[in-house]
Design an enzyme around this catalytic site. Structure first.
Site, mmCIF file in Angstrom:
data_model
loop_
_atom_site.group_PDB
_atom_site.id
_atom_site.type_symbol
_atom_site.label_atom_id
_atom_site.label_comp_id
_atom_site.label_asym_id
_atom_site.label_seq_id
_atom_site.Cartn_x
_atom_site.Cartn_y
_atom_site.Cartn_z
ATOM 1 N N GLY A 295 -2.604 -9.160 15.604
ATOM 2 C CA GLY A 295 -1.308 -8.905 16.097
ATOM 3 C C GLY A 295 -1.178 -7.708 16.831
ATOM 4 N N HIS B 262 0.371 -12.967 16.516
ATOM 5 C CA HIS B 262 1.559 -12.577 17.034
ATOM 6 C C HIS B 262 1.692 -11.375 18.052
ATOM 7 C CE1 HIS B 262 2.480 -9.247 14.328
ATOM 8 N NE2 HIS B 262 1.557 -10.238 13.563
ATOM 9 N N ASP B 263 2.740 -11.265 19.284
ATOM 10 C CA ASP B 263 2.710 -10.285 19.736
ATOM 11 C C ASP B 263 1.756 -9.654 20.691
ATOM 12 O OD1 ASP B 263 5.833 -9.517 19.191
ATOM 13 O OD2 ASP B 263 4.919 -9.546 17.177
#
Length: 256
Positions: A137, A119-120
């Site tokens: 992440g 994520h991200d």
């Protein structure tokens, strides 16, 4: 060009000349650009957008939930992918943990089999991630990087332009631009071949080497080395290396 067993939500947006293979699932908030090829058994979910001329290989999942135990599944977030990327078999790219947030990928990247973007993550252009590369992440990856097979990267770090990393490395600190990394947070000098491929002439390569030696090979502390660096005039490509040392991630920058 859409296989009859593919499941495509009526609210999904599919561009022209798109091929979608058998048993692939495309969820409601997905946008797929023109000339994309999606293999069989792919799942594209979340608020995911693919640009033009992307290839997504068998068994890949783009837009899946983050592997974060505190994540609220009702969060609306997604993945934004540019153009002309090759995403090979069983690649996973997870959506952001933040409301309205995005995991982003630029153009002309290659993600080889079983590589993972958490994520991200923010990925630039023209990078190559070999088989089994694991990117945690909030990592920032620049442009024209090569990450060797099986290498693992800790969350929140930065990987600079034209960096190269040995396979099976364990990286928990920033890799500076133009540098080669190996083992556990070890620098192995400059990516000389990458510098040449970048079109940098001999004088610029010599200047970058001088800055590298000052920052990472001298007996000075990083603070003192940067003070000396600020007393000189550098070309823009060299400043990319110096600014990476000035503005590291919260994990810090690796040393030789």
């Amino acid at each position: 060009m859409i296989h009859p067993t593919a499941i495509i939500h009526p609210n999904a947006t599919i561009g022209s000349n798109v091929s979608i293979g058998a048993f692939t699932i495309i969820d409601a908030d997905v946008h797929i650009g023109d000339d994309c090829t999606i293999d069989p058994h792919v799942w594209i979910s979340g608020q995911t957008t693919l640009g033009k001329k992307n290839f997504v290989g068998f068994g890949s999942h783009i837009g899946g939930d983050p592997q974060d135990t505190s994540f609220d599944k009702s969060t609306r977030s997604g993945v934004l992918i540019g153009d002309n990327n090759t995403i090979r078999e069983h690649v996973t790219i997870h959506r952001s943990t933040s409301e309205g947030g995005l995991t982003t990928v630029g153009d002309n990247n290659m993600f080889m089999i079983n590589s993972h973007l958490a994520h991200d993550v923010q990925v630039g252009d023209s990078n190559n991630l070999a088989n089994g590369v694991l990117v945690a992440g909030h990592i920032q990856i620049g442009n024209f990087c090569f990450l060797g097979g099986g290498a693992g990267f800790h969350q929140f770090i930065k990987i600079g332009d034209y960096a190269i990393c040995q396979g099976n490395a364990a990286i928990t600190k920033d890799i500076p631009p133009y540098c080669m990394a190996h083992g556990q947070n070890k620098l192995a000098g400059l990516n000389v071949i990458g510098l040449r491929r970048a079109g940098l002439n001999g004088e610029l390569r010599k200047e970058i080497k001088s800055a590298y030696n000052l920052l990472f090979k001298s007996d000075l502390s990083m603070t003192d080395a940067l003070t000396q660096a600020d007393q000189r005039t550098w070309e823009a490509p060299t400043l990319l290396l110096i600014n990476a040392a000035k503005n590291p991630s919260r994990k810090g920058i690796m040393m030789a």
